[in-house]
Design an enzyme around this catalytic site. Structure first.
Site, PDB file in Angstrom:
ATOM      1  N   LYS A   2       0.832  -1.216   0.000  1.00 49.03           N
ATOM      2  CA  LYS A   2       0.000   0.000   0.000  1.00 49.03           C
ATOM      3  C   LYS A   2       0.864   1.262   0.000  1.00 49.03           C
ATOM      4  O   LYS A   2       0.611   2.189  -0.765  1.00 49.03           O
ATOM      5  CB  LYS A   2      -0.935   0.022   1.229  1.00 49.03           C
ATOM      6  CG  LYS A   2      -1.933  -1.112   1.280  1.00 49.03           C
ATOM      7  CD  LYS A   2      -2.935  -0.950   2.416  1.00 49.03           C
ATOM      8  CE  LYS A   2      -2.354  -0.986   3.807  1.00 49.03           C
ATOM      9  NZ  LYS A   2      -1.751  -2.288   4.175  1.00 49.03           N
ATOM     10  N   ARG A  34     -10.044   0.775   8.322  1.00 50.03           N
ATOM     11  CA  ARG A  34      -9.655  -0.620   8.536  1.00 50.03           C
ATOM     12  C   ARG A  34     -10.775  -1.420   9.198  1.00 50.03           C
ATOM     13  O   ARG A  34     -10.623  -2.624   9.378  1.00 50.03           O
ATOM     14  CB  ARG A  34      -8.443  -0.659   9.463  1.00 50.03           C
ATOM     15  CG  ARG A  34      -7.096  -0.816   8.753  1.00 50.03           C
ATOM     16  CD  ARG A  34      -6.020  -0.754   9.819  1.00 50.03           C
ATOM     17  NE  ARG A  34      -4.795  -1.403   9.479  1.00 50.03           N
ATOM     18  CZ  ARG A  34      -3.696  -0.757   9.084  1.00 50.03           C
ATOM     19  NH1 ARG A  34      -3.699   0.531   8.901  1.00 50.03           N
ATOM     20  NH2 ARG A  34      -2.584  -1.424   8.847  1.00 50.03           N
ATOM     21  N   ARG A  77      11.321  -5.814   5.054  1.00 53.79           N
ATOM     22  CA  ARG A  77      10.993  -4.414   4.761  1.00 53.79           C
ATOM     23  C   ARG A  77      11.893  -3.446   5.525  1.00 53.79           C
ATOM     24  O   ARG A  77      12.199  -3.632   6.693  1.00 53.79           O
ATOM     25  CB  ARG A  77       9.532  -4.152   5.133  1.00 53.79           C
ATOM     26  CG  ARG A  77       9.106  -2.714   4.968  1.00 53.79           C
ATOM     27  CD  ARG A  77       7.635  -2.563   4.797  1.00 53.79           C
ATOM     28  NE  ARG A  77       6.871  -2.805   6.011  1.00 53.79           N
ATOM     29  CZ  ARG A  77       5.543  -2.706   6.070  1.00 53.79           C
ATOM     30  NH1 ARG A  77       4.841  -2.400   4.991  1.00 53.79           N
ATOM     31  NH2 ARG A  77       4.904  -2.939   7.199  1.00 53.79           N
ATOM     32  N   ARG A  93      10.687  -1.380  10.911  1.00 53.32           N
ATOM     33  CA  ARG A  93       9.611  -0.998  11.818  1.00 53.32           C
ATOM     34  C   ARG A  93       9.543  -1.967  12.989  1.00 53.32           C
ATOM     35  O   ARG A  93       9.759  -3.162  12.805  1.00 53.32           O
ATOM     36  CB  ARG A  93       8.271  -1.019  11.066  1.00 53.32           C
ATOM     37  CG  ARG A  93       8.043   0.209  10.240  1.00 53.32           C
ATOM     38  CD  ARG A  93       6.843   0.120   9.363  1.00 53.32           C
ATOM     39  NE  ARG A  93       5.677  -0.515   9.961  1.00 53.32           N
ATOM     40  CZ  ARG A  93       4.483  -0.566   9.385  1.00 53.32           C
ATOM     41  NH1 ARG A  93       4.307  -0.007   8.195  1.00 53.32           N
ATOM     42  NH2 ARG A  93       3.475  -1.160   9.963  1.00 53.32           N
ATOM     43  N   ARG A 138      -1.102  -9.198  13.428  1.00 52.46           N
ATOM     44  CA  ARG A 138      -1.574  -8.169  12.476  1.00 52.46           C
ATOM     45  C   ARG A 138      -2.427  -8.796  11.371  1.00 52.46           C
ATOM     46  O   ARG A 138      -3.432  -8.228  10.959  1.00 52.46           O
ATOM     47  CB  ARG A 138      -0.378  -7.428  11.862  1.00 52.46           C
ATOM     48  CG  ARG A 138       0.223  -6.435  12.841  1.00 52.46           C
ATOM     49  CD  ARG A 138       1.617  -6.053  12.461  1.00 52.46           C
ATOM     50  NE  ARG A 138       1.692  -5.235  11.271  1.00 52.46           N
ATOM     51  CZ  ARG A 138       2.811  -5.101  10.547  1.00 52.46           C
ATOM     52  NH1 ARG A 138       3.913  -5.736  10.877  1.00 52.46           N
ATOM     53  NH2 ARG A 138       2.804  -4.319   9.498  1.00 52.46           N
TER      54      ARG A 138
HETATM   55  P1  AMP Z   1       0.418   0.477   8.804  1.00 45.50           P
HETATM   56  O1  AMP Z   1       1.623   1.352   8.672  1.00 45.50           O
HETATM   57  O2  AMP Z   1      -0.737   0.923   7.973  1.00 45.50           O
HETATM   58  O3  AMP Z   1       0.746  -0.990   8.618  1.00 45.50           O
HETATM   59  O4  AMP Z   1      -0.074   0.631  10.327  1.00 45.50           O
HETATM   60  C1  AMP Z   1       0.762   0.246  11.398  1.00 45.50           C
HETATM   61  C2  AMP Z   1      -0.084  -0.007  12.646  1.00 45.50           C
HETATM   62  O5  AMP Z   1      -0.752   1.210  13.020  1.00 45.50           O
HETATM   63  C3  AMP Z   1      -1.188  -1.031  12.483  1.00 45.50           C
HETATM   64  O6  AMP Z   1      -0.729  -2.363  12.669  1.00 45.50           O
HETATM   65  C4  AMP Z   1      -2.149  -0.602  13.591  1.00 45.50           C
HETATM   66  O7  AMP Z   1      -1.667  -0.977  14.865  1.00 45.50           O
HETATM   67  C5  AMP Z   1      -2.059   0.915  13.515  1.00 45.50           C
HETATM   68  N1  AMP Z   1      -3.057   1.493  12.586  1.00 45.50           N
HETATM   69  C6  AMP Z   1      -2.804   2.202  11.442  1.00 45.50           C
HETATM   70  N2  AMP Z   1      -3.948   2.575  10.858  1.00 45.50           N
HETATM   71  C7  AMP Z   1      -4.956   2.089  11.635  1.00 45.50           C
HETATM   72  C8  AMP Z   1      -6.372   2.109  11.554  1.00 45.50           C
HETATM   73  N3  AMP Z   1      -7.010   2.727  10.528  1.00 45.50           N
HETATM   74  N4  AMP Z   1      -7.086   1.500  12.534  1.00 45.50           N
HETATM   75  C9  AMP Z   1      -6.477   0.897  13.568  1.00 45.50           C
HETATM   76  N5  AMP Z   1      -5.141   0.809  13.713  1.00 45.50           N
HETATM   77  C10 AMP Z   1      -4.382   1.404  12.754  1.00 45.50           C
END
Ligand code: AMP
Length: 216
Positions: free
Chosen positions: A13, A86, A125, A158, A170
């Site tokens: 993404k 999400r 990553r 990360r 996740r």
């Molecule tokens: P990402 O970088 O999109 O993979 O997000 C990293 C982490 O941030 C996720 O595993 C969640 O813990 C949190 N997170 C990001 N966006 C959301 C969302 N829309 N709803 C809930 N948790 C989120």
């Protein structure tokens, strides 16, 4: 036009959003990046989000909706939502906010990918902590050592990409809470499915075709 980029962790993404920003100058709203910035700033949101993120769990809807409300209300058209919504609760909230500001989502790009590919990708990553560009040690390495191609900052892993247990959590969160959004957006006629197991060049060609078909 406004779009959502949807898919499991590791489906690309962030990488494909970067490409669309370069090509079409969308504003990129990544809730993961916003949360990580809050954590670095040690803000109240950051402190409460950190324990969820570190465990691989979702941050509660009310926190996420608050962040998006704040960001989106001041935006003009042409944004990409990456990592939000999400959950169905977040979708409903987003619909209300967009209605209020007279905006709409034109397309949802769904990056579909095999689960076994995801774990390998996430463990490899690397990200730039400054400009957030994403790399992959195996499939998309930086040009020099582990430095960002754009600003030469040392790349990092990360904290939620470092162990396979967190990755499994996740993926479970995704399967339970986010996968239902695929059917929801399909029923609204907004979903475009992209096979994210393909090579990057093919994925980008397909993204361009979809955007240009809508945009003209
Ligand atoms: P990402 O970088 O999109 O993979 O997000 C990293 C982490 O941030 C996720 O595993 C969640 O813990 C949190 N997170 C990001 N966006 C959301 C969302 N829309 N709803 C809930 N948790 C989120």
């Amino acid at each position: 036009m406004n779009l959502i980029i949807l898919g499991p962790p590791g489906s690309g993404k962030g990488t494909q959003s970067d490409f669309l920003v370069e090509q079409y100058h969308f504003v990129h709203l990544s809730t993961g990046d916003l949360l990580r910035d809050e954590i670095v700033a040690k803000s109240e949101i950051g402190l409460s989000a950190k324990s969820f993120i570190d465990q691989g769990k979702y941050v509660p809807d009310d926190v996420m909706n608050g962040i998006i409300d704040n960001k989106i209300t001041n935006l003009k058209d042409n944004f990409i939502l990456d990592g939000y919504p999400r959950t169905i609760g977040q979708v409903k909230f987003l619909e209300t906010v967009l209605q209020k500001i007279n905006h709409k989502i034109d397309v949802v790009l769904y990056l579909e990918i095999k689960e076994q590919t995801i774990v390998d990708r996430l463990l490899a990553r690397l990200v730039c902590p400054v400009c957030k560009t994403t790399y992959n040690r195996i499939s998309m390495p930086p040009k020099v050592d582990t430095l960002c191609d754009k600003d030469q900052t040392p790349l990092i892993q990360r904290t939620d990409d470092t162990d396979s247990n967190k990755i499994v959590t996740r993926l479970n969160e995704y399967n339970v809470s986010t996968q239902p959004l695929v059917d929801y957006f399909r029923s609204k006629g907004l979903l475009k499915v992209i096979d994210a197991n393909q090579d990057n060049t093919t994925i980008r060609q397909q993204l361009k075709q979809i955007i240009e078909a809508i945009h003209g």
